[in-house]
Design a protein around this motif. Structure first.
Motif, PDB file in Angstrom:
ATOM      1  N   VAL A   1       0.558  -1.554   0.137  1.00 15.90           N
ATOM      2  CA  VAL A   1      -0.139  -0.186   0.109  1.00 15.90           C
ATOM      3  C   VAL A   1       1.001   1.059  -0.251  1.00 15.90           C
ATOM      4  O   VAL A   1       1.093   1.164   0.474  1.00 15.90           O
ATOM      5  CB  VAL A   1      -0.853  -0.180   1.179  1.00 15.90           C
ATOM      6  CG1 VAL A   1      -1.690   1.246   0.883  1.00 15.90           C
ATOM      7  CG2 VAL A   1      -2.013  -1.430   0.985  1.00 15.90           C
ATOM      8  N   VAL A   2       0.455   2.405  -1.061  1.00 14.73           N
ATOM      9  CA  VAL A   2       1.847   2.572  -1.065  1.00 14.73           C
ATOM     10  C   VAL A   2       0.288   4.166  -0.440  1.00 14.73           C
ATOM     11  O   VAL A   2      -0.904   4.867  -1.000  1.00 14.73           O
ATOM     12  CB  VAL A   2       2.233   3.426  -2.766  1.00 14.73           C
ATOM     13  CG1 VAL A   2       2.545   4.990  -2.416  1.00 14.73           C
ATOM     14  CG2 VAL A   2       3.209   2.357  -2.519  1.00 14.73           C
ATOM     15  N   GLU A   3       0.764   5.763  -0.058  1.00 17.40           N
ATOM     16  CA  GLU A   3       0.112   6.380   0.292  1.00 17.40           C
ATOM     17  C   GLU A   3       1.432   7.544   0.072  1.00 17.40           C
ATOM     18  O   GLU A   3       2.634   8.278   0.177  1.00 17.40           O
ATOM     19  CB  GLU A   3      -0.160   6.167   1.647  1.00 17.40           C
ATOM     20  CG  GLU A   3      -1.162   5.145   2.146  1.00 17.40           C
ATOM     21  CD  GLU A   3      -1.600   5.289   4.049  1.00 17.40           C
ATOM     22  OE1 GLU A   3      -0.619   5.677   4.647  1.00 17.40           O
ATOM     23  OE2 GLU A   3      -2.474   4.350   4.590  1.00 17.40           O
TER      24      GLU A   3
ATOM     25  N   PHE B   1      -1.309   8.915  -8.597  1.00 18.62           N
ATOM     26  CA  PHE B   1      -2.605   9.259  -8.098  1.00 18.62           C
ATOM     27  C   PHE B   1      -3.597  10.352  -8.097  1.00 18.62           C
ATOM     28  O   PHE B   1      -2.392  11.406  -8.685  1.00 18.62           O
ATOM     29  CB  PHE B   1      -1.784  10.064  -6.532  1.00 18.62           C
ATOM     30  CG  PHE B   1      -0.759   8.718  -5.376  1.00 18.62           C
ATOM     31  CD1 PHE B   1      -1.613   7.820  -4.921  1.00 18.62           C
ATOM     32  CD2 PHE B   1       0.281   9.277  -5.523  1.00 18.62           C
ATOM     33  CE1 PHE B   1      -1.310   6.535  -4.117  1.00 18.62           C
ATOM     34  CE2 PHE B   1       0.438   8.055  -4.057  1.00 18.62           C
ATOM     35  CZ  PHE B   1       0.007   7.004  -3.952  1.00 18.62           C
TER      36      PHE B   1
ATOM     37  N   THR C   1      -5.285  13.236   0.955  1.00 16.08           N
ATOM     38  CA  THR C   1      -4.817  12.040   0.653  1.00 16.08           C
ATOM     39  C   THR C   1      -5.267  10.952  -0.325  1.00 16.08           C
ATOM     40  O   THR C   1      -6.042  11.163  -0.971  1.00 16.08           O
ATOM     41  CB  THR C   1      -4.804  11.002   2.171  1.00 16.08           C
ATOM     42  OG1 THR C   1      -6.090  10.655   2.559  1.00 16.08           O
ATOM     43  CG2 THR C   1      -4.517  12.087   3.374  1.00 16.08           C
TER      44      THR C   1
ATOM     45  N   SER D   1      -4.160   6.807  -2.193  1.00 16.46           N
ATOM     46  CA  SER D   1      -3.654   5.336  -1.830  1.00 16.46           C
ATOM     47  C   SER D   1      -3.416   4.267  -2.969  1.00 16.46           C
ATOM     48  O   SER D   1      -4.890   4.779  -3.616  1.00 16.46           O
ATOM     49  CB  SER D   1      -3.588   4.597  -0.679  1.00 16.46           C
ATOM     50  OG  SER D   1      -5.239   3.996  -0.302  1.00 16.46           O
TER      51      SER D   1
ATOM     52  N   GLU E   1       0.656  12.118   0.825  1.00 16.96           N
ATOM     53  CA  GLU E   1       0.013  13.094   1.384  1.00 16.96           C
ATOM     54  C   GLU E   1       0.136  14.067   0.445  1.00 16.96           C
ATOM     55  O   GLU E   1       1.296  14.674   0.093  1.00 16.96           O
ATOM     56  CB  GLU E   1       0.451  12.990   2.760  1.00 16.96           C
ATOM     57  CG  GLU E   1      -0.432  12.119   3.436  1.00 16.96           C
ATOM     58  CD  GLU E   1      -0.002  12.157   4.862  1.00 16.96           C
ATOM     59  OE1 GLU E   1       0.976  12.983   5.398  1.00 16.96           O
ATOM     60  OE2 GLU E   1      -0.389  11.537   6.187  1.00 16.96           O
TER      61      GLU E   1
ATOM     62  N   SER F   1       2.968   2.086   3.308  1.00 12.12           N
ATOM     63  CA  SER F   1       2.519   1.561   4.900  1.00 12.12           C
ATOM     64  C   SER F   1       2.368   0.534   5.260  1.00 12.12           C
ATOM     65  O   SER F   1       2.461   0.183   6.593  1.00 12.12           O
ATOM     66  CB  SER F   1       0.919   2.821   4.832  1.00 12.12           C
ATOM     67  OG  SER F   1       0.191   2.213   3.688  1.00 12.12           O
TER      68      SER F   1
ATOM     69  N   LEU G   1       5.190  10.953  -0.113  1.00 13.44           N
ATOM     70  CA  LEU G   1       4.268   9.638  -0.156  1.00 13.44           C
ATOM     71  C   LEU G   1       5.597   8.282   0.379  1.00 13.44           C
ATOM     72  O   LEU G   1       6.879   8.313   0.654  1.00 13.44           O
ATOM     73  CB  LEU G   1       5.124   9.400  -1.705  1.00 13.44           C
ATOM     74  CG  LEU G   1       5.201   9.925  -3.003  1.00 13.44           C
ATOM     75  CD1 LEU G   1       5.281  10.182  -4.106  1.00 13.44           C
ATOM     76  CD2 LEU G   1       3.821  10.503  -3.160  1.00 13.44           C
TER      77      LEU G   1
ATOM     78  N   THR H   1      -2.520   0.443  -4.268  1.00  5.76           N
ATOM     79  CA  THR H   1      -2.181  -0.859  -3.678  1.00  5.76           C
ATOM     80  C   THR H   1      -1.495  -1.512  -5.021  1.00  5.76           C
ATOM     81  O   THR H   1      -2.003  -1.783  -5.894  1.00  5.76           O
ATOM     82  CB  THR H   1      -2.952  -1.708  -3.155  1.00  5.76           C
ATOM     83  OG1 THR H   1      -3.631  -1.261  -2.643  1.00  5.76           O
ATOM     84  CG2 THR H   1      -2.504  -3.262  -2.923  1.00  5.76           C
TER      85      THR H   1
END
Lengths: 130, 293
Positions: free
Chosen positions: A77-79, A109, A91, A93, A81, A125, A122, A95
């Protein structure tokens, strides 16, 4: 039978067989080397901005995730902000199915505000062991 | 007999108009090479299009993959001896043909994976080689089996004779078991089916596997191509061919599941179940091996 026993192997066959032997030993060698001396460290994932473009009425930020560890990470999972005006953060996210060792995968994103390379944060998580 | 009729007729017509180049010439070899590529693609394509195989290419345990590679070498040499894309006469020939098959398997798998977009810049060498290397195994088996699919009737006849020994019969069953089991083992469905089965289901499946397998063995036996002459009593064929064949099918199934890490962190009951589930296609492959190969 006797005539056939002495039938020679043509040069072309020797060449292709030589290539086959090379391929076989190379693949086997790499696998044994990987198994014995290969990197067994846990996934070390870094995420960086690849490109930022306009997309529809927002912005598309493409990222590049890289795993420098020795193990494959699944369902990474990449998030992202993005600090927006007024102290709020936007935000998003994504996958990634798999992020193999020492490999890269890309994703993106969608942000409403214009992201800047300096301000957007980036990170990966979570992941699952395959 | 009726089934083979049109096929034989067609090959006879083809061989009448098309005299094959004599063995030992480069032309003959190039024809054999083209056959080998065709066989590699026929056999390899189902696995090249299975996503679990791509994933195994990078996360499979390297030690097990290496072992699978080493084990495949005697299998390929044996296959080259018993079948092979050219009739072989001596172990040097068998080994040379085996490595030709490896080259063919590697190149065809590599090209197809590349065209599918599964090999890209940014991937580690280990991932790329793992993906292609894993697919090379089934593709090389296919390259060596090519003769069965494209051989002339005379070559077929020569192969059939060699299989008439008991070892030949068992080896052929093993190849048949690998043929079918390998294309199903990497999928998640194998484990899902094993999870859902109760012990009654497992027993039923063992029974069905044996019945189907024996039916195939019997069908081949009555066609006169088998090791046992037709007219051998039921129990004799069952004990000499079907039971050893089923044991081979289960061993192959267990080995493949282990190599693909399907059996890790499984309880003994699930483990047994999954071996028997995969043993079903393996048993059918073993029984039908004379029809497939």
């Amino acid at each position: 039978m006797n005539a056939k026993t002495s039938s020679p192997i043509p040069p072309a066959e020797w060449i292709v067989a030589g290539m086959g032997l090379l391929v076989f030993t190379a693949v086997l060698g790499l696998m044994v080397w990987d198994a014995v001396a290969g990197d067994q460290s846990p996934p070390r994932i870094t995420v960086e901005v690849d490109s930022i473009t306009r997309s529809g009425d927002g912005h598309l930020l493409k990222f590049r995730a890289r795993n420098d560890g020795g193990e494959t990470a699944a369902e990474v999972v990449v998030e992202g902000e993005l600090p927006a005006s007024g102290g709020e953060t936007e935000t998003a996210s994504a996958t990634l199915d798999f992020l193999p060792a020492h490999s890269e995968r890309k994703g993106g994103f969608f942000f409403k505000a214009q992201p800047e390379r300096e301000t957007v944060r980036l990170r990966a998580s979570s992941f699952r062991e395959p | 007999m009726v089934r083979r009729g049109p096929k034989t007729l067609m090959s006879r017509r083809a061989s009448a108009t098309h005299k094959p180049a004599p063995r030992g010439t480069s032309r003959h070899f190039l024809r054999a090479l083209a056959r080998a590529f065709a066989g590699a693609i026929v056999f390899g394509l189902p696995l090249l299009m299975t996503m679990e195989m791509w994933w195994l290419g990078f996360h499979a345990d390297r030690g097990r993959m290496a072992l699978l590679f080493i084990l495949s070498l005697p299998l390929l040499v044996g296959l080259s001896h018993y079948s092979g894309f050219e009739p072989t006469f001596g172990w040097v020939d068998d080994v040379v043909d085996t490595f030709v098959a490896c080259a063919v398997g590697f190149v065809s798998s590599g090209v197809i994976l590349l065209l599918f977009g599964l090999i890209e810049p940014g991937m580690a060498a280990s991932e790329v080689i793992g993906k292609i290397g894993l697919q090379t195994l089934p593709a090389s088996i296919g390259a060596l089996l090519a003769t069965g699919q494209f051989a002339s009737p005379e070559e077929r006849e020569a192969d059939q004779k060699r299989f008439r020994k008991y070892q030949g019969e068992l080896f052929l069953m093993m190849v048949g078991a690998i043929f079918l089991a390998l294309s199903m083992a990497p999928t998640d469905e194998m484990m899902l089916i094993a999870y859902m089965m109760t012990p009654t289901h497992v027993l039923g499946l063992i029974f069905l596997s044996l019945v189907v397998m024996h039916a195939f063995v019997h069908a081949v036996e009555s066609s006169g191509k088998a090791y046992v002459p037709s007219g051998t009593p039921f129990w004799s064929v069952f004990l000499r061919i079907t039971i050893p064949g089923y044991v081979i099918a289960l061993l192959i199934s267990a080995l493949i599941l282990w190599a693909f890490e399907r059996t890790d962190s499984c309880g003994p009951a699930t483990l047994m179940g999954s071996v028997i589930v995969l043993g079903f296609p393996a048993a059918i492959g073993a029984g039908a091996s004379r029809l497939i190969i």
